[in-house]
Structures are given as structure tokens and as C-alpha cells.
Design a protein around this motif. Structure first.
Motif, short mmCIF file in Angstrom:
data_model
loop_
_atom_site.label_atom_id
_atom_site.label_comp_id
_atom_site.label_asym_id
_atom_site.label_seq_id
_atom_site.Cartn_x
_atom_site.Cartn_y
_atom_site.Cartn_z
N LEU A 168 0.62 -1.15 0.04
CA LEU A 168 0.14 0.17 -0.23
C LEU A 168 0.77 0.91 0.17
N VAL A 169 2.14 1.03 0.92
CA VAL A 169 3.08 2.11 0.64
C VAL A 169 3.68 2.39 -0.30
N GLY A 170 3.37 1.42 -0.97
CA GLY A 170 4.33 1.55 -2.69
C GLY A 170 3.12 1.96 -3.44
N LEU A 171 2.20 1.81 -3.26
CA LEU A 171 1.39 2.28 -4.28
C LEU A 171 1.23 3.53 -4.61
N THR A 172 0.22 4.01 -3.03
CA THR A 172 0.15 5.58 -3.12
C THR A 172 1.53 6.62 -2.97
N GLY A 173 3.25 5.82 -3.07
CA GLY A 173 4.35 6.86 -3.04
C GLY A 173 4.53 7.17 -2.15
N HIS A 174 3.97 7.93 -1.34
CA HIS A 174 3.83 9.34 -0.33
C HIS A 174 3.15 10.39 -1.12
N ALA A 175 1.73 9.83 -2.16
CA ALA A 175 1.39 11.13 -2.35
C ALA A 175 1.08 12.69 -1.38
N LYS A 176 0.56 13.35 -1.84
CA LYS A 176 0.94 14.36 -0.48
C LYS A 176 -1.16 14.71 -0.92
N GLY A 177 -0.95 14.72 0.92
CA GLY A 177 -1.98 14.62 1.63
C GLY A 177 -2.67 12.60 1.72
N VAL A 178 -2.10 11.94 2.08
CA VAL A 178 -2.08 10.50 2.24
C VAL A 178 -1.57 9.71 2.98
N VAL A 179 -2.21 9.40 4.41
CA VAL A 179 -1.53 8.93 5.56
C VAL A 179 -1.09 7.63 5.05
N VAL A 180 -0.79 7.08 5.45
CA VAL A 180 -1.21 5.03 5.54
C VAL A 180 0.08 4.55 6.69
N GLU A 181 -0.96 3.99 7.17
CA GLU A 181 -0.40 3.91 8.83
C GLU A 181 -0.96 2.49 8.67
N ARG A 182 0.13 1.65 9.30
CA ARG A 182 0.52 0.30 9.90
C ARG A 182 -0.48 0.00 11.33
N ALA A 183 -1.55 0.17 11.72
CA ALA A 183 -1.91 0.26 13.08
C ALA A 183 -3.76 -0.68 12.77
N ASP A 184 -4.73 0.11 13.76
CA ASP A 184 -5.18 -0.69 13.76
C ASP A 184 -6.64 -0.04 13.42
N GLY A 185 -7.49 -0.21 11.99
CA GLY A 185 -8.65 1.21 12.11
C GLY A 185 -9.57 1.32 12.57
N PHE A 186 -9.99 0.44 13.52
CA PHE A 186 -10.38 1.32 14.26
C PHE A 186 -10.66 2.24 15.46
N LYS A 187 -8.86 2.15 15.63
CA LYS A 187 -8.79 2.79 16.68
C LYS A 187 -8.61 4.80 15.05
N GLY A 188 -8.03 3.86 14.34
CA GLY A 188 -7.83 4.93 13.55
C GLY A 188 -8.94 5.89 13.23
N LEU A 189 -10.55 5.50 13.32
CA LEU A 189 -10.99 6.13 12.28
C LEU A 189 -11.50 7.15 13.82
N LEU A 190 -11.45 6.10 15.16
CA LEU A 190 -11.85 6.90 16.52
C LEU A 190 -10.68 8.26 16.22
#
Ligand code: SAM
Length: 280
Positions: free
Chosen positions: A129-151
Motif C-alpha cells: 500500500l505504501v508502494g501504491l500511494t508513493g507518499h502522495a501529498k495529502g495521503v497517510v498510510v498507517e500500519r495501525a488498528d483501523g478501528f482506533k484510527g477511525l476514532l
């Protein structure tokens, strides 16, 4: 733990329904000029090679996107047209070699001022996923629990947002967690748009999930479900659905138009639903 890999399932009937609703809803929200946060709590790897050993092994995509793409986006119902156009764009004319997951779809639709937040726990899928997004501007990719990320990210700055909540349900507790996360997020940001995906593997679990959402206090929830086969406990996923909180006003009519088309093309033989689970 984390044995689920979406490579085996990308482009199947459940993906197509979920992604059609996702693209349709995002397109509707983007009719307004203001910036949006699009959050994908369980993002997966982002883009899937349909010639991979995993995809070929199950062949699930052949009974999903494989049956729909030949129709072309021009001839499809409005609910499907946006998704089919984006899948077409990703593939050579007349061929189906890759399938865009939710991150690839939203990356293709992102306007410069929109913000994207992806959460993915699996290390290999997170890397892809990090490879796909290529650190694009305005895009955050976290290796983290999505339930917590949502909140953590609700409400978004500017108070316009769409969240896709799409766990694999490989852990039984996900059925309760999705409802708790959705309800808590909604209490923080009640005007947000949420798409919650659920599988029907055992009808009782899916029914308990939808009943819990109906009783949670959340208002304006539209439900769309597509059954590939009649309910059959012990035979894997027979149907899947989405709950859309604060849906576009055009979604009920678009779903009613699209379901018979999908049933016909996909040779779906299970129950279909397009109805308000909770009205306004
Ligand atoms: N949303 C993707 C799409 O539509 O293309 C598909 C996601 S797949 C159904 C679910 C993903 O969630 C898997 O890749 C899995 O590794 C990941 N996952 C499982 N538990 C998670 C968690 N608590 N937080 C974030 N990701 C998780």
C-alpha cells in the motif's frame, strides 16, 4: 491472526458491490467543492494482480468483475458505471489483469485538496500500500488498528468525510467491534458518511450486526445486500452487504436499478435487499 489475504478474493461479487457503492458515494460527495477526508480503516494492499497464483487459485474474480466488465461502463446502471470505468482505466482494452481495491479507487478519484487516511495491519499488505500511494501529498498510510484510527480522526477538519469500514471478519469479535466503532464515530461526527461492509457466512451473525446498528441510535442507514446463493451455514460466504450511513439521496433508486442487473449478470441466486435499515 492476520491470515486473511485479500489477493484471493479481489474482484469477487462482494468486492464489486462494496466498491460500486463506495465509488458512487464518493462521486456524489465530490459534487460539492469543499475538501473531504476519505478514511479506509481496513485498506488491504490497494491493487490486485488477477494473474497471481492467489487470484487464479480461487478464480473468484471471474464470477464478479469478470462477468461485469465486458458490459462496459457505458451500458451499466449508474451505481456500477463509476467503478467499471475505473477498472477499465487500470486495464488494457478488452483485458482484465488487475483489480483496484478501495485505496486504488480513491487515489484515482482524489482531488488535490482531499485528504486520504489508510490503515492496514498486515506488514506485507501495508508495504504494498505504501508502494501504491508513493507518499502522495495529502495521503497517510498507517500500519495501525483501523478501528482506533477511525476514532482518532473523527470528526475531520472541515467536517466533511467518508469512512469505509471493511474488516475481514476473520476474528469473530470484528462483528461487535465494527458496530462499536461505527456508533462511537457517529456520535463524534453524526453528519459523516460511513460505509460498513459485512459478509453473510452465518445469517445469525449478519443479522445480529444489522440489528445492533439499528438499535445503536444511528439515524439514516441504508442497507444493500446481494446474495449469490441462499443462506447455507457452513458453506462459506453466500451473500454480502453494505450499510451506508447518511447515503447520497440518489442511492436508494440507484441500488434498486442496479440489483436486478447484478442478479442477472452474476447469476445470483440468494436474497437481495435495498431498504432503509433506519430511516431519518
Ligand atoms: N478495503 C479493502 C478493499 O476494499 O480493497 C479490502 C480490505 S480486506 C477485506 C481487510 C484488510 O484488513 C486485510 O488486508 C487485513 O490485513 C486488514 N486488517 C485486519 N484487521 C485490521 C485492523 N484491526 N486494522 C487495520 N487493518 C486490519
Amino acid at each position: 491472526m492476520l491470515s486473511y489475504r485479500h489477493d484471493f478474493h479481489a474482484g469477487n461479487a462482494a468486492d464489486v458491490l462494496k466498491h460500486a457503492v463506495f465509488v458512487f458515494t464518493l462521486g456524489h460527495l465530490q459534487r460539492k467543492a469543499g475538501p473531504l477526508l476519505v478514511l479506509d480503516s481496513h485498506a488491504g494492499a490497494g491493487l490486485y494482480d488477477l494473474t497471481s497464483a492467489a487470484a487464479v487459485k480461487t478464480g473468484e474474480f471471474r464470477n464478479g468483475i469478470g462477468r461485469l466488465l465486458p458490459a462496459g461502463s457505458e451500458n451499466a446502471p449508474e451505481l456500477l458505471a463509476g467503478l467499471l470505468a475505473l477498472v477499465q482505466e487500470r486495464n488494457p482494452p478488452g483485458k482484465l489483469a488487475v483489480y483496484p481495491g478501495s485505496p486504488a479507487l480513491v487515489l484515482a478519484m482524489k482531488r488535490p485538496h482531499d485528504r486520504l487516511a489508510f490503515f492496514e495491519l498486515h506488514p506485507a499488505d501495508h508495504r504494498r500500500l505504501v508502494g501504491l500511494t508513493g507518499h502522495a501529498k495529502g495521503v497517510v498510510v498507517e500500519r495501525a488498528d483501523g478501528f482506533k484510527g477511525l476514532l482518532a480522526r473523527m470528526p475531520p477538519t472541515g467536517r466533511r468525510g467518508l469512512a469505509l469500514i471493511d474488516p475481514s471478519y476473520e476474528i469473530k469479535s470484528d462483528y461487535d467491534k465494527v458496530v462499536a466503532a461505527l456508533a462511537k464515530s457517529w456520535r463524534r461526527f453524526a453528519t459523516g458518511v460511513y460505509i460498513l461492509w459485512y459478509p453473510v457466512i452465518e445469517r445469525a451473525s449478519a443479522a445480529a450486526l444489522t440489528a445492533a446498528v439499528a438499535e445503536s441510535g444511528i439515524r439514516k442507514v441504508f442497507r444493500i445486500e446481494l446474495g449469490m446463493a441462499p443462506d447455507a451455514p457452513g458453506y462459506g460466504m453466500t451473500a454480502s452487504g453494505v450499510l451506508v450511513v447518511n447515503p447520497p439521496f440518489t442511492l436508494p433508486a440507484a441500488a434498486a436499478e442496479a440489483l436486478p442487473w447484478l442478479v442477472d449478470r452474476l447469476d445470483a441466486r440468494g436474497p437481495t435487499v435495498a431498504e432503509w435499515l433506519v430511516p431519518e
